[in-house]
Enzyme design. Structure first.
Site, mmCIF file in Angstrom:
data_model
loop_
_atom_site.group_PDB
_atom_site.id
_atom_site.type_symbol
_atom_site.label_atom_id
_atom_site.label_comp_id
_atom_site.label_asym_id
_atom_site.label_seq_id
_atom_site.Cartn_x
_atom_site.Cartn_y
_atom_site.Cartn_z
ATOM 1 C CG HIS A 158 -2.230 0.685 0.982
ATOM 2 N ND1 HIS A 158 -2.427 1.587 -0.038
ATOM 3 C CD2 HIS A 158 -3.410 0.614 1.651
ATOM 4 C CE1 HIS A 158 -3.654 2.041 0.000
ATOM 5 N NE2 HIS A 158 -4.284 1.464 1.019
ATOM 6 C CG ASP A 195 -2.996 5.194 -4.047
ATOM 7 O OD1 ASP A 195 -2.308 5.102 -3.003
ATOM 8 O OD2 ASP A 195 -2.935 6.156 -4.826
#
Length: 422
Positions: A393, A397
């Site tokens: 992450h 995204d």
């Protein structure tokens, strides 16, 4: 003249290895390029061959030792093998054995059978050393009970079986086996533990996966896909495909090509973080997770975006075979920009795969099972598969991860998209 056998160059960034197995004994003859020591590295098992023909005079290492590149493994006395072999015919001439000559055809037949069994046997995984011993001694590995971990055959098991077979052929009465202590232990309810040192590969797997958890911000997104179209395509074209390309049409080819579409549209999923920079790739090198005797390995399909289904399927089949044989090389494992792991072959319904550093994403495939789904307002039964995308992450995204997984889903449910690049 004595020649030193040294640890060969093991590959980029690999400086040391562990002695996994001594393939020969002191006094054994060796030919040029014949392996004498099996080395376990962080990624694969490699063998150290003898550059000369001769007889092993001395081993400088033992099983379990850690050695660096260039370290001396053994000493081979050149020319001794030739002298030894030249003496053997004389010994046979002095004491000819008609029984041996008579048994030769049967032994040749047994050796051929053993060779075929060792080559085609898929019920058990044989290490290179064990496979070589099977071929040398002409025994059937399926008839031998393994004493290694998880019941695996060891070289010693093969040699013992060959010796037992030889004694039986001579008419010797085998000595009664000592009474097993296992029944007594079971009768008294005794519980036992076994401590086995982790292989270098397993240690590296543990460090890398834990490192991925510690360093990356891991997250997994899920989806499911209807496998009807892919299954129908396989059934329709499998015979023609196999006839033309000499390989079966599997599911991995579809998912590899679908992943290439997704990674092209969402390049961050095919990138990784290096320091304070993001490294993007205009190519797709897919690491495919396959099982090997010592653990999971991830050989790489290079330039998957440019390969057709047949080439991808052949690469995957070759990797699987060589993983079982223990013949994958360091170059096979090098690189990789994205990973596909198929837990479905083992029956997994759903999982959260861990990324393969420095990569930033991994696609997890699972088993196909009939489930009720709603299609056009009606409940129907369809062959469904859960798919998972684990990602870092820090770089990717949620929107990008979900988009990439959705592209893969849509390509699998409508394979025509792969042909027209949609």
């Amino acid at each position: 003249m004595a020649t030193e056998i040294k640890v060969p160059t093991l590959g980029e960034s690999v400086t040391e290895a562990t002695i996994g197995e001594l393939l020969k004994s002191v006094g054994d003859s060796v030919a040029v390029d014949e392996p004498i020591v099996s080395l376990e590295t962080d990624k694969v098992a490699v063998e150290a061959p003898s550059p000369v023909a001769g007889v092993i005079k001395e081993f400088k290492v033992a099983v379990g030792d850690t050695v660096e590149v260039g370290a001396v493994l053994a000493i081979v006395e050149e020319g001794a093998a030739a002298a030894k072999s030249s003496d053997e015919p004389k010994a046979e001439a002095k004491a000819p054995d008609a029984g041996v000559e008579k048994a030769a055809p049967a032994q040749a037949k047994e050796a051929t059978t053993a060779k075929e069994t060792a080559t085609s046997d898929s019920s058990q995984t044989l290490s290179p050393a064990v496979r070589r011993a099977v071929l040398e001694h002409g025994v059937d590995p399926s008839t031998i009970k393994g004493t290694g971990r998880d019941g695996r055959l060891t070289k010693e098991d093969v040699i013992a079986a060959a010796q037992s077979k030889k004694d039986g052929a001579k008419g010797d009465t085998p000595a009664p086996a000592p009474a097993s202590s296992a029944p007594a232990a079971a009768a008294t309810g005794e519980r036992r533990e076994e401590r086995v040192k982790m292989t270098r590969m397993r240690q590296t797997i543990a460090k890398r996966l834990k490192g991925a958890q510690d360093n990356a911000a891991l997250l997994t997104t899920f989806n499911d896909c209807d496998m009807s179209a892919v299954i129908e395509a396989r059934e329709k074209y499998k015979d023609l495909f196999a006839k033309k390309h000499d390989i079966k049409l599997g599911f991995m080819g579809f998912f590899a090509k679908a992943a290439c579409l997704a990674l092209k549209d969402v390049p961050s999923v095919n990138a990784y973080i290096e320091g304070d920079e993001i490294v993007y790739h205009d190519y797709v090198d897919i690491s495919v997770a396959v099982s090997a005797p010592n653990g999971l390995v991830v050989p790489v399909i290079r330039d998957a975006q440019d390969k057709g289904f047949a080439r991808i399927e052949k690469d995957i089949a070759d990797f699987g075979k060589r993983a079982k044989d223990g013949t994958l090389t360091m170059d096979d494992m090098k690189g990789g920009t994205f990973t596909i792991s198929n837990g479905g072959v083992f029956g997994s319904l759903m999982s959260t795969p861990i990324i393969n550093p420095p990569q930033s994403a991994v696609l997890g495939l699972h088993r196909i099972e009939d489930r009720p789904v709603v299609v056009d307002g009606e409940i129907v039964i369809r062959p469904m598969m859960y798919i998972a995308l684990s990602y870092d992450h820090r770089l990717i995204d949620g929107r990008e991860a979900v988009t990439a997984l959705k592209i893969i889903k849509e390509a699998i449910e409508d394979p025509t998209r792969m042909l027209i690049d949609l």
